[in-house]
Design an enzyme around this catalytic site. Sequence first.
Site, PDB file in Angstrom:
ATOM      1  N   ASN A   9      46.287  43.466  45.354  1.00  0.00           N
ATOM      2  CA  ASN A   9      45.019  43.494  45.267  1.00  0.00           C
ATOM      3  C   ASN A   9      44.777  42.131  44.353  1.00  0.00           C
ATOM      4  OD1 ASN A   9      42.248  43.354  44.000  1.00  0.00           O
ATOM      5  ND2 ASN A   9      42.353  45.520  43.283  1.00  0.00           N
ATOM      6  N   ARG A  11      42.580  40.869  42.490  1.00  0.00           N
ATOM      7  CA  ARG A  11      41.875  40.976  41.380  1.00  0.00           C
ATOM      8  C   ARG A  11      42.586  41.389  40.064  1.00  0.00           C
ATOM      9  NH1 ARG A  11      36.519  43.900  41.684  1.00  0.00           N
ATOM     10  NH2 ARG A  11      36.294  42.680  39.810  1.00  0.00           N
ATOM     11  N   CYS A  12      44.072  42.108  40.471  1.00  0.00           N
ATOM     12  CA  CYS A  12      44.953  42.701  39.622  1.00  0.00           C
ATOM     13  C   CYS A  12      45.917  41.709  39.000  1.00  0.00           C
ATOM     14  CB  CYS A  12      45.304  43.765  40.335  1.00  0.00           C
ATOM     15  SG  CYS A  12      46.562  44.552  39.184  1.00  0.00           S
ATOM     16  N   GLY A  13      46.078  41.474  37.447  1.00  0.00           N
ATOM     17  CA  GLY A  13      46.765  40.398  37.209  1.00  0.00           C
ATOM     18  C   GLY A  13      48.180  41.003  37.389  1.00  0.00           C
ATOM     19  N   ARG A  16      49.177  39.882  40.762  1.00  0.00           N
ATOM     20  CA  ARG A  16      49.141  38.300  41.029  1.00  0.00           C
ATOM     21  C   ARG A  16      50.560  37.851  40.582  1.00  0.00           C
ATOM     22  NH1 ARG A  16      43.799  38.868  38.910  1.00  0.00           N
ATOM     23  NH2 ARG A  16      44.675  38.115  36.867  1.00  0.00           N
TER      24      ARG A  16
END
Length: 140
Positions: A9, A11-13, A16
């Site tokens: 995802n 948007r997930c730190g 990433r």
Amino acid sequence: MADITLFHNPRCGTSRNVLALIRHAGLEPRVVEYLKTPPSRDELRALAAATGQPLRTLLRDKEAVFAELGLADPGLSDDALLDAIEQHPILLNRPIVMTPLGTALCRPSEAVLELLPVGPLPPFTKSDGEVVVDHGRRRG
């Protein structure tokens, strides 16, 4: 090149950071943005089996829909959990990484290190500034 799949995802730190750690190792994973392309029921069952954990451990309990659907109920069957993930892919926790060394939910992000089929890596700085030191422990 190692066969690595990342259920991601963007948007997930944590997700990433896992992607960045894999690339830091010189590897390029197949990235599955599971919110756009959700895994099938059979793939979800296989993912859970590959981690060696119950399907329930792949649920993201911090999502509002988790509480709304009463998914904390330990009596719910895997089929009921799969129904919920199918209807609400955001319930799938991330990042899940599959490599030749195994499959795991990589929380915290440095958990991915034990799955990478490479030698110890130089230190890596996560997006929050935390430095990750690779001690070379791998599954095997």
